[in-house]
Design an enzyme around this catalytic site. Structure first.
Site, PDB file in Angstrom:
ATOM      1  N   ARG A 192       0.844  -1.270  -0.097  1.00  0.00           N
ATOM      2  CA  ARG A 192       0.050  -0.013   0.019  1.00  0.00           C
ATOM      3  C   ARG A 192       0.709   1.217   0.058  1.00  0.00           C
ATOM      4  O   ARG A 192       0.204   2.102  -0.367  1.00  0.00           O
ATOM      5  CB  ARG A 192      -1.031   0.114   1.266  1.00  0.00           C
ATOM      6  CG  ARG A 192      -1.974  -1.116   1.201  1.00  0.00           C
ATOM      7  CD  ARG A 192      -2.326  -1.455   2.545  1.00  0.00           C
ATOM      8  NE  ARG A 192      -1.448  -2.144   3.342  1.00  0.00           N
ATOM      9  CZ  ARG A 192      -1.563  -2.528   4.537  1.00  0.00           C
ATOM     10  NH1 ARG A 192      -2.595  -2.470   5.158  1.00  0.00           N
ATOM     11  NH2 ARG A 192      -0.663  -3.068   5.400  1.00  0.00           N
TER      12      ARG A 192
ATOM     13  N   SER B 105      -6.572  -0.606 -17.863  1.00  0.00           N
ATOM     14  CA  SER B 105      -7.983  -1.053 -17.575  1.00  0.00           C
ATOM     15  C   SER B 105      -8.862  -2.195 -18.396  1.00  0.00           C
ATOM     16  O   SER B 105      -8.452  -1.871 -19.553  1.00  0.00           O
ATOM     17  CB  SER B 105      -8.717   0.160 -17.620  1.00  0.00           C
ATOM     18  OG  SER B 105     -10.275  -0.083 -17.478  1.00  0.00           O
TER      19      SER B 105
ATOM     20  N   ASN C  32       8.809   4.507  -2.698  1.00  0.00           N
ATOM     21  CA  ASN C  32      10.171   5.137  -2.057  1.00  0.00           C
ATOM     22  C   ASN C  32      10.963   3.907  -1.542  1.00  0.00           C
ATOM     23  O   ASN C  32      10.750   2.936  -1.503  1.00  0.00           O
ATOM     24  CB  ASN C  32       9.972   6.200  -1.094  1.00  0.00           C
ATOM     25  CG  ASN C  32       9.185   5.779   0.275  1.00  0.00           C
ATOM     26  OD1 ASN C  32       9.755   4.877   0.620  1.00  0.00           O
ATOM     27  ND2 ASN C  32       8.220   6.349   0.545  1.00  0.00           N
TER      28      ASN C  32
ATOM     29  N   ARG D   3      12.363   3.282   1.288  1.00  0.00           N
ATOM     30  CA  ARG D   3      11.979   2.701   2.625  1.00  0.00           C
ATOM     31  C   ARG D   3      10.723   1.421   2.074  1.00  0.00           C
ATOM     32  O   ARG D   3      11.241   0.377   2.550  1.00  0.00           O
ATOM     33  CB  ARG D   3      11.291   3.580   3.586  1.00  0.00           C
ATOM     34  CG  ARG D   3      11.065   3.175   4.831  1.00  0.00           C
ATOM     35  CD  ARG D   3      10.255   3.895   5.777  1.00  0.00           C
ATOM     36  NE  ARG D   3      10.345   3.424   7.133  1.00  0.00           N
ATOM     37  CZ  ARG D   3      10.104   4.102   8.165  1.00  0.00           C
ATOM     38  NH1 ARG D   3       9.507   5.264   7.919  1.00  0.00           N
ATOM     39  NH2 ARG D   3       9.918   3.503   9.444  1.00  0.00           N
TER      40      ARG D   3
ATOM     41  N   ARG E  23       9.414 -10.139  -0.782  1.00  0.00           N
ATOM     42  CA  ARG E  23       9.188 -10.695  -2.064  1.00  0.00           C
ATOM     43  C   ARG E  23      10.331 -11.267  -2.676  1.00  0.00           C
ATOM     44  O   ARG E  23      10.397 -11.724  -3.915  1.00  0.00           O
ATOM     45  CB  ARG E  23       8.716  -9.743  -3.318  1.00  0.00           C
ATOM     46  CG  ARG E  23       7.306  -9.241  -2.714  1.00  0.00           C
ATOM     47  CD  ARG E  23       6.291  -9.955  -2.134  1.00  0.00           C
ATOM     48  NE  ARG E  23       4.993  -9.646  -1.755  1.00  0.00           N
ATOM     49  CZ  ARG E  23       3.744 -10.078  -1.501  1.00  0.00           C
ATOM     50  NH1 ARG E  23       3.691 -11.486  -1.656  1.00  0.00           N
ATOM     51  NH2 ARG E  23       2.843  -9.614  -1.320  1.00  0.00           N
TER      52      ARG E  23
HETATM   53  C1  LIG Z   1       5.018 -14.938   1.586  1.00  0.00           C
HETATM   54  C2  LIG Z   1       3.661 -13.987   1.816  1.00  0.00           C
HETATM   55  C3  LIG Z   1       2.402 -14.570   1.836  1.00  0.00           C
HETATM   56  C4  LIG Z   1       1.235 -13.884   1.903  1.00  0.00           C
HETATM   57  N1  LIG Z   1       0.086 -14.371   2.351  1.00  0.00           N
HETATM   58  C5  LIG Z   1      -1.073 -13.570   2.054  1.00  0.00           C
HETATM   59  C6  LIG Z   1      -2.188 -14.427   2.532  1.00  0.00           C
HETATM   60  O1  LIG Z   1      -2.519 -15.617   2.508  1.00  0.00           O
HETATM   61  N2  LIG Z   1      -3.399 -13.362   2.576  1.00  0.00           N
HETATM   62  C7  LIG Z   1      -3.402 -12.192   2.643  1.00  0.00           C
HETATM   63  O2  LIG Z   1      -4.151 -11.386   2.696  1.00  0.00           O
HETATM   64  N3  LIG Z   1      -1.916 -11.415   2.434  1.00  0.00           N
HETATM   65  C8  LIG Z   1      -0.820 -12.111   2.380  1.00  0.00           C
HETATM   66  N4  LIG Z   1       0.348 -11.537   1.977  1.00  0.00           N
HETATM   67  C9  LIG Z   1       0.352 -10.079   1.757  1.00  0.00           C
HETATM   68  C10 LIG Z   1       0.654  -9.547   3.310  1.00  0.00           C
HETATM   69  O3  LIG Z   1       0.025  -9.637   4.255  1.00  0.00           O
HETATM   70  C11 LIG Z   1       1.072  -8.102   2.995  1.00  0.00           C
HETATM   71  O4  LIG Z   1      -0.314  -7.461   2.734  1.00  0.00           O
HETATM   72  C12 LIG Z   1       1.954  -7.501   2.003  1.00  0.00           C
HETATM   73  O5  LIG Z   1       3.006  -8.354   1.874  1.00  0.00           O
HETATM   74  C13 LIG Z   1       2.152  -5.923   1.938  1.00  0.00           C
HETATM   75  O6  LIG Z   1       3.330  -5.744   3.136  1.00  0.00           O
HETATM   76  P1  LIG Z   1       3.143  -4.551   3.866  1.00  0.00           P
HETATM   77  O7  LIG Z   1       1.774  -4.347   4.729  1.00  0.00           O
HETATM   78  O8  LIG Z   1       4.255  -4.627   4.567  1.00  0.00           O
HETATM   79  O9  LIG Z   1       3.383  -3.452   2.932  1.00  0.00           O
HETATM   80  P2  LIG Z   1       2.560  -1.788   2.562  1.00  0.00           P
HETATM   81  O10 LIG Z   1       1.235  -2.243   2.678  1.00  0.00           O
HETATM   82  O11 LIG Z   1       3.472  -1.289   1.613  1.00  0.00           O
HETATM   83  O12 LIG Z   1       3.259  -1.489   4.155  1.00  0.00           O
HETATM   84  C14 LIG Z   1       4.368  -1.032   4.616  1.00  0.00           C
HETATM   85  C15 LIG Z   1       4.292  -0.783   6.075  1.00  0.00           C
HETATM   86  O13 LIG Z   1       3.486   0.113   6.551  1.00  0.00           O
HETATM   87  C16 LIG Z   1       2.679  -0.162   7.601  1.00  0.00           C
HETATM   88  N5  LIG Z   1       1.361  -0.158   7.396  1.00  0.00           N
HETATM   89  C17 LIG Z   1       0.758  -0.199   6.050  1.00  0.00           C
HETATM   90  N6  LIG Z   1      -0.384   0.029   6.306  1.00  0.00           N
HETATM   91  C18 LIG Z   1      -0.827  -0.204   7.545  1.00  0.00           C
HETATM   92  C19 LIG Z   1      -1.977  -0.214   8.399  1.00  0.00           C
HETATM   93  N7  LIG Z   1      -3.226  -0.279   7.825  1.00  0.00           N
HETATM   94  N8  LIG Z   1      -1.800  -0.316   9.701  1.00  0.00           N
HETATM   95  C20 LIG Z   1      -0.673  -0.147  10.296  1.00  0.00           C
HETATM   96  N9  LIG Z   1       0.587  -0.245   9.551  1.00  0.00           N
HETATM   97  C21 LIG Z   1       0.440  -0.340   8.398  1.00  0.00           C
HETATM   98  C22 LIG Z   1       3.440  -1.577   8.122  1.00  0.00           C
HETATM   99  O14 LIG Z   1       4.370  -1.180   8.839  1.00  0.00           O
HETATM  100  C23 LIG Z   1       3.843  -1.817   6.677  1.00  0.00           C
HETATM  101  O15 LIG Z   1       4.738  -2.987   7.105  1.00  0.00           O
HETATM  102  C24 LIG Z   1       1.432 -12.431   1.945  1.00  0.00           C
HETATM  103  C25 LIG Z   1       2.718 -11.759   1.812  1.00  0.00           C
HETATM  104  C26 LIG Z   1       3.943 -12.456   1.592  1.00  0.00           C
HETATM  105  C27 LIG Z   1       5.241 -12.036   1.452  1.00  0.00           C
END
Ligand SMILES: Cc1cc2nc3c(=O)[nH]c(=O)nc-3n(C[C@H](O)[C@H](O)[C@H](O)COP(=O)(O)OP(=O)(O)OC[C@H]3O[C@@H](n4cnc5c(N)ncnc54)[C@H](O)[C@@H]3O)c2cc1C
Length: 232
Positions: free
Chosen positions: A81, A89, A175, A177, A186
């Site tokens: 996110r 699209s 960015n 970070r 990934r």
């Molecule tokens: C191996 C693997 C398996 C996965 N399996 C699944 C699955 O089965 N089902 C599924 O739904 N997803 C799955 N995911 C997705 C995972 O849960 C994350 O949504 C995805 O990797 C994005 O990571 P992120 O939230 O750290 O990144 P970003 O969304 O870029 O967020 C970056 C950081 O910002 C902070 N942040 C962002 N949004 C919030 C928030 N709302 N509240 C608090 N802190 C926030 C957190 O510190 C986060 O690490 C999987 C991911 C991986 C790598």
């Protein structure tokens, strides 16, 4: 009838980068020096910021990538996110007749567990079966898609028959970070303090992102790797 293309490639191109190690230093040093213009990049400082999870100095930069990958990869990619996406699209345009099919050397039989997968290659017979199934579904769905379009059905309805291995295209801006967080999740690496087990197809894309990032911000990248691939 349009020919269908099959590919096992994920394409990542760097469109634009506003990114450098010295901006990390400049942003960090404002806290003690105010306005400043560093003429060197103290790698110790970058490593200390990384190790201390002092993450905001790594946000003053931006990378824009063009990515072409199947929709099932975009479903995962777009979970990141803290970045920006614009995608082709399926409502406003006809999708491309291009479908992902894994190459024969793509490991696809899991000898491990769901949480700790350990994939090995399929036998040639099994792989040919996979390839045949993917081919026949792609062909059938594409013919149905075209038939609906030629009957005047809107793209947004006709696309409902298409499978998730059809290719799409997007621009992705992120960015450093958030990019490091993406890489930590990934790319599977022996260097990671917390090992992740990503799907191979997103890892193909992430590996290309990693190589492009390493060129633009070498000191930041080196500190990320030395720190166990933990995003600050
Ligand atoms: C191996 C693997 C398996 C996965 N399996 C699944 C699955 O089965 N089902 C599924 O739904 N997803 C799955 N995911 C997705 C995972 O849960 C994350 O949504 C995805 O990797 C994005 O990571 P992120 O939230 O750290 O990144 P970003 O969304 O870029 O967020 C970056 C950081 O910002 C902070 N942040 C962002 N949004 C919030 C928030 N709302 N509240 C608090 N802190 C926030 C957190 O510190 C986060 O690490 C999987 C991911 C991986 C790598």
């Amino acid at each position: 009838m349009t020919e269908i293309e099959f590919s096992s490639k994920i394409t990542v191109k760097l469109v634009r980068a506003m990114a450098s190690d010295d901006m990390v230093v400049q942003a960090a040093q404002v806290s003690s020096k105010g306005e400043n213009s560093p003429d060197t990049v103290p790698e110790r400082l970058i490593r200390a910021l990384m190790a201390g999870k002092h993450g905001s100095p790594f946000e003053h930069n931006a990378f824009t990538f063009f990515v072409e990958a199947p929709i099932f990869v975009f479903r995962e990619w777009q979970r990141h996110r803290i970045s920006s996406f614009n995608e082709m699209s399926g409502r406003y345009t006809e999708l491309l007749p291009k479908f992902y099919a894994p190459s024969e050397d793509r490991p696809m039989v899991n000898l491990g567990t769901k949480m700790k997968p350990d994939f090995t290659r399929a036998t040639p017979d099994v792989w040919l079966g996979v390839r045949w199934q993917l081919g026949s579904v792609a062909l059938e769905s594409w013919v149905s898609y075209q038939r609906m379009l030629s009957n005047g059905v809107a793209h947004e309805v006709a696309r409902m028959v298409l499978p998730v291995n059809i290719y799409s295209q997007m621009y992705w801006t992120v960015n450093a970070r958030s990019l490091m967080n993406f890489l930590s999740l990934r790319v599977e690496s022996d260097d990671s303090h917390v090992r992740s087990y990503p799907q191979l197809e997103i890892e193909y894309g992430a590996a290309q992102v990693e190589a492009l990032f390493a060129v633009q911000m070498p000191a930041t990248y080196a500190a990320f790797v030395a720190g166990g691939r933990v995003a600050p």
